[in-house]
Write an enzyme that holds these catalytic residues in place. Structure first.
Site, PDB file in Angstrom:
ATOM      1  N   GLY A 189       0.819  -1.211   0.000  1.00 30.26           N
ATOM      2  CA  GLY A 189       0.000   0.000   0.000  1.00 30.26           C
ATOM      3  C   GLY A 189       0.846   1.250   0.000  1.00 30.26           C
ATOM      4  O   GLY A 189       1.914   1.289  -0.604  1.00 30.26           O
ATOM      5  N   GLY A 194       1.826   2.361   5.781  1.00 29.35           N
ATOM      6  CA  GLY A 194       3.012   1.566   6.064  1.00 29.35           C
ATOM      7  C   GLY A 194       3.647   1.935   7.388  1.00 29.35           C
ATOM      8  O   GLY A 194       4.100   1.065   8.149  1.00 29.35           O
ATOM      9  N   GLU A 211       5.607  -3.204   0.986  1.00 26.36           N
ATOM     10  CA  GLU A 211       5.660  -2.975  -0.460  1.00 26.36           C
ATOM     11  C   GLU A 211       4.911  -1.669  -0.724  1.00 26.36           C
ATOM     12  O   GLU A 211       3.682  -1.640  -0.760  1.00 26.36           O
ATOM     13  CB  GLU A 211       5.024  -4.146  -1.209  1.00 26.36           C
ATOM     14  CG  GLU A 211       5.745  -5.472  -1.008  1.00 26.36           C
ATOM     15  CD  GLU A 211       7.168  -5.450  -1.506  1.00 26.36           C
ATOM     16  OE1 GLU A 211       7.449  -4.745  -2.493  1.00 26.36           O
ATOM     17  OE2 GLU A 211       8.017  -6.129  -0.905  1.00 26.36           O
ATOM     18  N   CYS A 246       1.807   0.895  -8.542  1.00 22.19           N
ATOM     19  CA  CYS A 246       2.968   1.381  -7.800  1.00 22.19           C
ATOM     20  C   CYS A 246       4.205   1.500  -8.671  1.00 22.19           C
ATOM     21  O   CYS A 246       5.110   2.274  -8.354  1.00 22.19           O
ATOM     22  CB  CYS A 246       3.243   0.475  -6.611  1.00 22.19           C
ATOM     23  SG  CYS A 246       3.483  -1.265  -7.070  1.00 22.19           S
TER      24      CYS A 246
END
Length: 481
Positions: A189, A194, A211, A246
Site C-alpha cells: 500500500g 506503512g 511494499e 505502484c
C-alpha cells in the site's frame, strides 16, 4: 470485532503448533488447489476486477490472473528444493563438524493487500507464505469489495481453512488485526499506512515487509527508437490500471530539445490506443472510487498545473474516468510534482543535458522502480550504478515484475523487503543456522586455565593454522584428568 480477530489468530496459532502446515505434501496440496481455483474461477475473478476497477478482461488476465497462476506453478516446481537444508563450509575452529542453513516457517503471518491489483497482490504473497509452511491470514482491501468478497467465498472452498483464513473489513478490522502478535506482517500500500503498520508491529517486535510506492521516473534520451519507447511507456502508464500502479511511470525526464518530438509521439500513440475520446474507451480502467477521483482531479485544478497540460485533462465524474494527461514543466513546488500521482497524469520534466536527469532523481526519495530509454551504453551504466531504486529497467517499463527470478521490492521510502518466486518463500522463512558436532576432536586449549601456550594454539586456530589444529586435536597442552 477484536474478540473475533483474536479467536482467528489463536485458532491459526494452534494449527501451526500442531505441525499441520510443515509437511511438503500439505504445502503442495494447497498450491495445487489455488491453481485449480484460478482455472475454475477465471471468469468470476475477471468479473470482480471489472466491478472494482472497470479493468479490461485482457488486463485482468495478463496482469493478475496469469501472473498469479504462474507464481503458483513456479512455487510448486521449486518448493522441495527451497525447503532443503543448505550445506555450508564448516570453520576450522569447529572441526570436525557439519554446518547447514535450515529454512523454517516463521509461524502465523498477516498479509494486508492493496486495491489496485486486488487479486494478484493478495494471492502472490499468500502463495509464498504457504510454500514456506506458514498459517496465513489474508486481509484484502475493502476499496476493492468485489475481489475481497470473492476471496472470502472461494478460499475456504479450495484450501485448508483451518490454516488459511480471510478477514474482510476496513479500518476497524485492520486495527484489530494489527493489535495481535504475528510472526510476520506483509503490507502492500502507501507509505502513510506503512508507517502505521510498522509502529503496530514494533510493539511485538514483529518483522515486516512493506511494499510501498513512490515517484517512479522515466528518463527518455533522444538516442532511442521513439515509437517503440513511447508505446512501452504508454502501456506501462495507462495500460496498468490507468496509472493506478505502484510501478507505473510517475514522471518523464527528457531534454528541452527533444520534448516536443516526445509529446507529439505520445499524442499519436495515445489516440491509437484509446481513440479520440479516451473517456469512452473500454480499454481504459476507471479510477477506483470517488475519493481517489477527486484527489487526482484536484492535482490538475491548480492553475499553475492546468496551464501546463499539453494533452488530455478531461474528466467524467459519473464514470469515474480521467483521460490520459500529459503536462510539460510543471512547477516543482506543486502537489503533482511532490506527491505520488497514482493516476493517469504524466508530467514531463525538461533538462539541458540528459545526464542531469540522474541528479534530479537522486534529489528525491528512492523510487520503487526507475526506467531509462536509451541506446547509449555509457548512460545505461551510469544509470544502473548511480540511481538507487527498488528495481529498474532499461528500454521498457514494469516487466521486471514478470520475472520470478528477480526480487521485487522497494528501498528507503518505497519499501522494505522483497518477494516474487523464491524470494517470497524466503520472505516468510527463517534461515536457521545449524552446527552439528560429535564428541570427538576435543581441543584442550579452549578450556581454562588459560596459559600462554594455549593462547598461542587458539590464536593459530583463529588464523586458520593447520598446525595449530593438529596440536589442539592431539590435546596439547596435555590436560590432567
Amino acid at each position: 470485532m477484536a474478540e473475533e480477530v483474536e479467536r482467528v489468530a489463536q485458532e491459526l496459532r494452534g494449527c501451526f503448533r500442531s505441525g499441520r502446515t510443515r509437511p511438503a505434501e500439505w504445502r503442495a496440496a494447497q498450491l495445487k488447489a489455488l491453481v485449480r481455483m484460478i482455472e475454475d474461477k477465471e471468469n468470476d475473478i475477471s468479473d470482480a476486477l471489472h466491478a472494482d476497477l472497470a479493468k479490461p478482461r485482457m488486463e485482468s488476465y495478463l496482469h493478475e490472473i496469469s501472473l498469479a497462476k504462474g507464481a503458483c506453478i513456479f512455487a510448486l516446481k521449486g518448493m522441495k528444493n527451497w525447503m532443503k537444508p543448505e550445506k555450508v563450509p564448516a570453520a576450522i575452529t569447529t572441526f570436525p563438524s557439519t554446518a547447514t542453513i535450515v529454512p523454517e516457517p516463521l509461524g502465523v503471518v498477516l498479509i494486508i493487500s492493496a486495491w489496485n491489483y486486488p487479486f494478484l497482490l493478495s494471492i502472490d504473497p499468500v502463495i509464498g507464505a504457504i510454500a514456506a509452511g506458514n498459517a496465513v491470514v489474508l486481509k484484502p482491501s475493502e476499496i476493492a469489495p468485489a475481489t475481497s468478497s470473492l476471496f472470502a467465498k472461494l478460499l475456504p472452498e479450495y484450501v485448508d481453512s483451518s490454516c488459511i483464513k480471510v478477514v474482510e473489513g476496513g479500518v476497524d478490522e485492520t486495527t484489530a488485526l494489527l493489535a495481535q502478535k504475528w510472526d510476520k506482517i506483509f503490507y502492500t500500500g502507501n507509505g502513510h499506512v506503512g508507517r502505521i503498520v510498522m509502529a503496530a508491529a514494533a510493539k511485538h517486535l514483529t518483522p515486516v515487509a512493506l511494499e510501498l510506492g513512490g515517484k517512479c521516473p522515466v528518463i527518455v534520451d533522444s538516442n532511442v527508437d521513439l515509437h517503440v519507447a513511447v508505446k512501452r511507456i504508454a502501456v506501462g502508464k495507462w495500460g496498468c490500471n490507468n496509472g493506478q500502479a505502484c510501478i507505473a511511470p510517475d514522471y518523464i525526464i527528457t531534454t528541452k530539445t527533444f520534448v516536443t518530438e516526445l509529446v507529439d509521439s505520445l499524442k499519436r500513440v495515445l489516440e491509437r490506443f484509446y481513440g479520440e475520446d479516451p473517456l469512452q474507451s473500454a480499454d481504459l480502467s476507471r479510477i477506483v472510487n470517488s475519493k481517489h477521483f477527486h484527489r487526482i482531479a484536484k492535482l490538475i485544478e491548480d492553475k499553475k498545473v492546468a496551464e501546463k497540460i499539453v494533452l488530455g485533462g478531461q474528466t467524467d465524474e459519473k464514470q469515474l474516468k480521467i483521460a490520459p494527461t500529459v503536462l510539460v514543466d510543471v512547477p516543482h513546488d506543486t502537489a503533482l510534482m511532490t506527491e505520488e500521482i497514482f493516476g493517469p497524469l504524466l508530467p514531463i520534466v525538461t533538462v539541458d543535458k540528459i545526464e542531469e536527469s540522474i541528479e534530479h532523481i537522486n534529489a528525491g526519495t528512492k523510487p520503487l522502480a526507475a526506467y531509462l530509454f536509451s541506446r547509449n551504453k555509457k548512460l545505461q551504466q551510469e544509470f544502473i550504478a548511480n540511481v538507487s531504486s527498488g528495481g529498474m529497467l532499461v528500454n521498457d517499463v514494469a516487466l521486471h515484475l514478470a520475472n520470478p527470478h528477480l526480487p521485487f521490492g522497494g528501498v528507503g521510502d518505497s519499501g522494505t523487503g522483497s518477494y516474487h518466486g523464491k524470494f517470497t518463500f524466503d520472505c516468510f522463512s527463517h534461515k536457521k543456522a545449524v552446527l552439528v558436532r560429535g564428541f570427538g576432536g576435543e581441543a584442550n586449549a579452549r578450556y581454562p586455565p588459560y596459559t600462554p601456550e594455549k593462547q598461542r594454539i587458539l590464536r593459530g586456530l583463529i588464523k586458520g593454522s593447520f598446525f595449530a589444529l593438529i596440536l589442539a586435536l592431539l590435546g596439547f597442552p596435555r590436560e590432567k584428568r
